[in-house]
Write an enzyme that holds these catalytic residues in place. Structure first.
Site, PDB file in Angstrom:
ATOM      1  N   HIS A 154       0.939  -1.213   0.036  1.00 24.73           N
ATOM      2  CA  HIS A 154       0.061  -0.082   0.022  1.00 24.73           C
ATOM      3  C   HIS A 154       0.490   0.855  -0.028  1.00 24.73           C
ATOM      4  CE1 HIS A 154      -3.450  -2.663   1.433  1.00 24.73           C
ATOM      5  NE2 HIS A 154      -1.940  -3.011   2.203  1.00 24.73           N
ATOM      6  N   SER A 275      14.544  21.283 -17.675  1.00 18.43           N
ATOM      7  CA  SER A 275      13.164  21.428 -18.004  1.00 18.43           C
ATOM      8  C   SER A 275      14.172  22.370 -18.798  1.00 18.43           C
ATOM      9  CB  SER A 275      13.120  21.729 -16.364  1.00 18.43           C
ATOM     10  OG  SER A 275      11.979  22.873 -16.780  1.00 18.43           O
ATOM     11  N   LYS A 281      15.814  21.359 -12.999  1.00 19.82           N
ATOM     12  CA  LYS A 281      15.350  19.987 -13.194  1.00 19.82           C
ATOM     13  C   LYS A 281      16.253  18.989 -13.387  1.00 19.82           C
ATOM     14  CE  LYS A 281      12.303  19.270 -12.029  1.00 19.82           C
ATOM     15  NZ  LYS A 281      10.697  19.412 -12.455  1.00 19.82           N
ATOM     16  N   GLU A 288       8.965   7.820 -17.541  1.00 20.58           N
ATOM     17  CA  GLU A 288       8.209   8.479 -17.802  1.00 20.58           C
ATOM     18  C   GLU A 288       7.502   7.872 -19.332  1.00 20.58           C
ATOM     19  OE1 GLU A 288       7.476  12.553 -14.885  1.00 20.58           O
ATOM     20  OE2 GLU A 288       9.196  12.058 -16.747  1.00 20.58           O
ATOM     21  N   TYR A 315     -11.643 -14.632 -45.192  1.00 16.85           N
ATOM     22  CA  TYR A 315     -11.095 -13.038 -44.940  1.00 16.85           C
ATOM     23  C   TYR A 315     -12.146 -11.975 -45.469  1.00 16.85           C
ATOM     24  CZ  TYR A 315      -8.584  -9.469 -46.417  1.00 16.85           C
ATOM     25  OH  TYR A 315      -7.347  -8.276 -46.770  1.00 16.85           O
TER      26      TYR A 315
HETATM   27  N1  ARG Z   1      -3.584  -5.762 -47.998  1.00 15.10           N
HETATM   28  C1  ARG Z   1      -4.196  -6.963 -47.889  1.00 15.10           C
HETATM   29  C2  ARG Z   1      -4.187  -7.499 -46.148  1.00 15.10           C
HETATM   30  O1  ARG Z   1      -3.523  -7.283 -45.458  1.00 15.10           O
HETATM   31  C3  ARG Z   1      -4.229  -8.411 -48.265  1.00 15.10           C
HETATM   32  C4  ARG Z   1      -4.874  -9.512 -48.748  1.00 15.10           C
HETATM   33  C5  ARG Z   1      -5.552  -8.938 -49.834  1.00 15.10           C
HETATM   34  N2  ARG Z   1      -7.139  -9.780 -49.922  1.00 15.10           N
HETATM   35  C6  ARG Z   1      -8.233  -9.417 -50.582  1.00 15.10           C
HETATM   36  N3  ARG Z   1      -9.445 -10.276 -50.400  1.00 15.10           N
HETATM   37  N4  ARG Z   1      -8.679  -8.278 -50.886  1.00 15.10           N
HETATM   38  O2  ARG Z   1      -5.053  -8.183 -45.845  1.00 15.10           O
END
Ligand code: ARG
Length: 465
Positions: A154, A275, A281, A288, A315
């Site tokens: 503490h 400073s 200082k 920091e 994706y």
């Molecule tokens: N520049 C893209 C990324 O980093 C690469 C993959 C792109 N894929 C696509 N189907 N457009 O994710």
């Protein structure tokens, strides 16, 4: 017209091109992209998908492109991303043969591979840096096996400790950070290429061969998962967050300890700053800043968690946003560790001042309790008796050492002349011999253990770095 432009009736708007471009960020990955492309080309030839001469020409040209990117000869300005840039450059240089490189591959599995290759290197580098930092902590501990400091809970005086014990506390935090890197490495070290856009491919590829070429022990078992998750980056960013959190605690202590209120340490001039208005200082700006930069590290972890949250498989372009937080967090952590390695060696320790403070605050209270416990008084009873002694001292303006045996005995007849030995600072520190304690022998054992674990420079697969 882009390589994917076949189905489009018009050119992409410049605003859209600029907005979707990631080259400024992902150009960092060019080395890994080429490494992956070379392994992929070898596999295409081995599997009879392209001819030997074609493979040779592609590989040779990719190597030239690598040199040219390195020396700044390849124009990256206005390009979409590093994958398209390299492929376009290849086609520009060798024509139709170059158009075969992207067979059985998508940028979706390609970027996942690039990131994993990049991360493998970075994890190794960061582990090495963490090791170097631990070496400095251990060195500081070895030099301070007799230096006594007040221990706090503490931020109130609690029990005295060896400064060595304090440095070693950090040593173990960074040991776990390094172990966490090793854990993440296992999950990073999986080969995603050959997953295609999301479903795999009907072409007769050999993913395990690519994995062997690139030194991966495994290939990903599900193409959809391989192209759409970034959990290994999130995990890595969380490891960096924990490491930086540890550094922030040390930084806070250095700020406190170097403040005139403590005066436990002095940062050498070369590692402090002044400073602009107050000529007298000397400030601990470096630590920091490290404490402050932790904000970016946590932010980056949350940035990626939020980017990936609720994304449907597989994706999605959102995932392109994973690189900035990753690169920035690595850069900050590397910079912080590098400067800390030098900074700790540039701190003067004011041992006398530490000792003086360690003597304050009824430091031997727990030892007096233990004295009574050893004489079979139940712990709670002993705690009460010593509490009453403290109250008495506070009322009378006395301390443990200035009390007479008679006064002690008025609280318990079990107090004998040897009580005064318990009140010595060294005795109090060195007697904490339980395993992991701040006692002399226990500390020696801890130092030996620390030396042992440091010898384990292991690569995660084989625990070899
Ligand atoms: N520049 C893209 C990324 O980093 C690469 C993959 C792109 N894929 C696509 N189907 N457009 O994710």
């Amino acid at each position: 017209m882009s390589l994917w432009g076949g189905r489009f009736k018009e050119e992409t708007d410049k605003l859209v091109r600029d907005f979707t471009s990631s080259i400024e960020v992902d150009k960092k990955l060019y080395k890994y992209d080429l490494q992956g492309s070379i392994a992929h080309t070898k596999m295409l030839w081995r599997c009879g998908i392209i001819e030997k001469e074609e493979a040779e020409e592609i590989i040779e040209t990719l190597k030239e492109i690598e040199k040219d990117i390195k020396s700044g000869k390849v124009d990256l300005i206005g390009k979409e991303d590093i994958h398209m840039t390299i492929e376009e450059e290849l086609i520009k240089r060798i024509g139709d043969v170059g158009k075969k490189l992207h067979t059985a591959r998508s940028r979706n599995d390609q970027i996942a591979l690039d990131e994993r290759l990049y991360l493998r290197d970075k994890i190794k580098e960061l582990s090495k840096l963490t090791c170097n930092f631990q070496e400095v902590l251990l060195e500081m501990a070895q030099k301070n096996q007799e230096t006594i400091i007040p221990g706090f809970t503490h931020l109130q005086y609690a029990q005295p400790l060896l400064l060595a014990h304090h440095f070693l506390a950090y040593f173990w935090m960074f040991q776990r950070d390094k172990e966490r890197f090793g854990d993440v490495y296992k999950r990073v070290n999986v080969m995603p290429l050959g997953s295609g856009a999301l479903a795999g491919t009907s072409l007769p590829i050999d993913r395990k061969y690519v994995a062997r070429l690139l030194g991966f022990p495994d290939v990903s078992p599900n193409s959809l998962d391989a192209v759409s998750d970034r959990d290994y980056i999130i995990e890595f960013l969380s490891s960096l967050s924990i490491l930086m959190m540890h550094l922030s605690r040390l930084s806070e202590e250095i700020v406190l300890w170097s403040s005139p209120l403590f005066s436990f340490i002095e940062i050498r001039d070369a590692f402090a700053t002044g400073s602009s208005i107050m000529p007298q200082k000397k400030n601990p700006d470096v630590v920091e800043l490290i404490r402050g930069k932790v904000g970016h590290i946590y932010g980056n972890l949350f940035s990626l968690l939020t980017t990936i949250k609720a994304l449907p498989l597989s994706y999605n372009r959102d995932m392109q946003e994973d690189k900035k937080p990753l690169f920035e967090s690595i850069e900050i952590t590397e910079g912080s560790l590098k400067i800390y390695i030098r900074l700790l060696k540039n701190i003067k320790i004011n041992k006398d001042r530490m000792r003086k403070e360690a003597e304050k605050g009824f430091f031997a209270a727990t030892d007096l309790t233990d004295y009574l416990v050893k004489k079979r008084i139940p712990f709670r009873g002993a705690h009460r008796i010593v509490g009453e002694i403290v109250k008495y001292c506070l009322e009378k303006g006395k301390n443990f050492k200035s009390l007479t045996l008679k006064e002690y005995q008025s609280f318990s007849s079990l107090f004998k002349e040897d009580i005064f030995d318990r009140l010595e600072l060294e005795e109090c520190v060195f007697s904490k011999e339980s395993t992991g304690g701040t006692g002399k022998k226990a500390l020696g054992e801890q130092i030996n253990l620390a030396k042992e674990v440091l010898k384990e420079t292991f690569l995660p697969e084989k625990r070899m770095w």
